[in-house]
Structure formats: C-alpha cells, structure tokens
Design a protein around this motif. Structure first.
Motif, PDB file in Angstrom:
ATOM      1  N   ASP A   3       4.170  -1.772  -7.179  1.00 34.99           N
ATOM      2  CA  ASP A   3       4.227  -0.585  -6.294  1.00 34.99           C
ATOM      3  C   ASP A   3       5.382   0.507  -6.749  1.00 34.99           C
ATOM      4  O   ASP A   3       6.313   0.117  -7.418  1.00 34.99           O
ATOM      5  CB  ASP A   3       4.359  -0.925  -5.229  1.00 34.99           C
ATOM      6  N   HIS A   6       9.855   4.723  -5.776  1.00 39.17           N
ATOM      7  CA  HIS A   6      10.675   5.991  -5.241  1.00 39.17           C
ATOM      8  C   HIS A   6      10.110   6.605  -4.087  1.00 39.17           C
ATOM      9  O   HIS A   6      10.216   7.624  -3.923  1.00 39.17           O
ATOM     10  CB  HIS A   6      10.783   6.839  -6.412  1.00 39.17           C
ATOM     11  N   LEU A   7       9.057   5.646  -3.504  1.00 37.50           N
ATOM     12  CA  LEU A   7       8.485   6.067  -2.018  1.00 37.50           C
ATOM     13  C   LEU A   7       8.754   5.200  -1.092  1.00 37.50           C
ATOM     14  O   LEU A   7       8.534   3.896  -1.192  1.00 37.50           O
ATOM     15  CB  LEU A   7       6.946   6.359  -2.275  1.00 37.50           C
ATOM     16  N   ASN A   8       9.203   5.500   0.101  1.00 34.19           N
ATOM     17  CA  ASN A   8       9.403   4.556   1.312  1.00 34.19           C
ATOM     18  C   ASN A   8       8.087   4.238   1.709  1.00 34.19           C
ATOM     19  O   ASN A   8       6.972   5.049   1.319  1.00 34.19           O
ATOM     20  CB  ASN A   8      10.309   5.228   2.349  1.00 34.19           C
ATOM     21  N   ALA A   9       7.915   3.572   2.810  1.00 34.16           N
ATOM     22  CA  ALA A   9       6.777   3.283   3.747  1.00 34.16           C
ATOM     23  C   ALA A   9       5.845   4.311   4.177  1.00 34.16           C
ATOM     24  O   ALA A   9       4.703   4.182   4.297  1.00 34.16           O
ATOM     25  CB  ALA A   9       7.010   2.143   4.741  1.00 34.16           C
ATOM     26  N   LYS A  10       6.727   5.465   4.355  1.00 32.21           N
ATOM     27  CA  LYS A  10       6.227   6.648   4.956  1.00 32.21           C
ATOM     28  C   LYS A  10       5.463   7.460   3.875  1.00 32.21           C
ATOM     29  O   LYS A  10       5.106   8.780   4.035  1.00 32.21           O
ATOM     30  CB  LYS A  10       6.937   7.443   5.717  1.00 32.21           C
ATOM     31  N   GLY A  11       5.792   7.148   2.618  1.00 35.25           N
ATOM     32  CA  GLY A  11       5.198   8.007   1.444  1.00 35.25           C
ATOM     33  C   GLY A  11       6.513   9.180   1.147  1.00 35.25           C
ATOM     34  O   GLY A  11       6.153   9.928   0.265  1.00 35.25           O
ATOM     35  N   GLU A  12       7.666   9.030   1.628  1.00 32.83           N
ATOM     36  CA  GLU A  12       8.605   9.846   1.383  1.00 32.83           C
ATOM     37  C   GLU A  12       9.518   9.573   0.208  1.00 32.83           C
ATOM     38  O   GLU A  12       9.758   8.397  -0.338  1.00 32.83           O
ATOM     39  CB  GLU A  12       9.564  10.078   2.677  1.00 32.83           C
ATOM     40  N   ASN A  14      12.508   8.405  -1.917  1.00 29.29           N
ATOM     41  CA  ASN A  14      13.497   7.413  -1.578  1.00 29.29           C
ATOM     42  C   ASN A  14      14.227   6.973  -2.853  1.00 29.29           C
ATOM     43  O   ASN A  14      13.655   6.536  -3.922  1.00 29.29           O
ATOM     44  CB  ASN A  14      12.657   6.185  -1.155  1.00 29.29           C
TER      45      ASN A  14
END
Length: 158
Positions: A3, A6-12, A14
């Motif tokens: 996965d 560099h993206l958090n669970a919200k797709g932001e 990170n």
C-alpha cells in the motif's frame, strides 16, 4: 506491491512514522548523465572553461542538495547524513559526463531520495555552468543503482 505509505486512511498526504523502525546503516547509489558537445566536454576536461573548475562547483552543489533533500521533497524525513559522495566519469565517446552519487547514514529511513537529489542537482549545476557555451546539453538517466540497509535489505538494479 505494498500500500502507499504516504497517504493516510482518508487519502491525505502523510509523512510516514519511522519511530519504531530499527536504526541501521543505510546506503544508496544513484547516477545521472549530461550529454554535451565534444567541445564543451573538452573545455571541462582540460580545466579551461571560463567559469573555472565546473566539477568542483557541481560536486559541492550535489552534496548540498543531498543535505537539503527534505526541504525540496515534501514528505522526505530530514536526515543526519554521515557521507555524501559525488563522482564524475568522462565518457568521451558518448560526449557525456556520468555522475554517480552515494549517500549514507545510520538511521531509520533510506537515503535513495538524497542520492537522486544529489545526482539531479549535480547535473543541473553542470548545465548551468556550461549553458552559455552549450545550451543544447541533455540531462538523462537519473536513477537509483543500488541500496543497502533497512528491512528491505540489499537491492541492486538489474
């Protein structure tokens, strides 16, 4: 493929948390090329370029760039590099200079981006210093050659 980290669970966007990773010695090598006219290459090789020792300036620029990588690439961690090396190989038959960079540290994250940044800025500096005599130069082939250390171990480009 794993996965995207560099993206958090919200797709932001990170920045990855590396606090639980083990400290290991990590090294990465990268390369890039700058192709130019035979005349420009001869000026550089002979040290007769009007701007002086372009390799010395480009080497310092590459080292500085590796140290500033986290200021340039938004989600890179600031690193305490212990070694940055920039080397040049004149490839006269191809009218080009091969740039090889190496970055090393004892840390929790790899140094591939630092090695790539060093190679890129070194090539850009050579271009900048020689553009008045050769604006048609071409920068190419910037890539990671090898990396060692960390959980993924040793990787070498085929």
């Amino acid at each position: 493929m794993s996965d995207l980290t560099h993206l958090n669970a919200k797709g932001e966007a990170n920045m990855v948390d590396v606090s639980e990773k083990a400290v290991t010695t990590r090294t990465a090598w990268a390369e890039g090329y700058i192709q130019m006219s035979a005349e420009t290459l001869a000026l550089i090789a002979s040290g007769e370029h009007a701007k002086g020792d372009v390799f010395a300036v480009a080497r310092i620029a590459g080292i500085q760039a590796a140290k500033k990588c986290s200021d340039l690439i938004p989600l890179c961690h600031p690193l305490m590099l212990t070694k940055v090396q920039v080397d040049f190989e004149l490839q006269v038959e191809q009218n080009q200079v091969r740039i090889e960079t190496m970055c090393r540290l004892a840390g929790k994250t790899g140094v591939e981006m630092e090695a790539l940044t060093a190679a890129s800025v070194t090539a850009l500096t050579l271009f900048d210093m020689c553009k008045a005599v050769d604006p048609a130069m071409v920068i190419s082939g910037i890539k990671v050659l090898e990396k060692q250390g960390g959980k993924s171990g040793h990787w070498t480009r085929d």
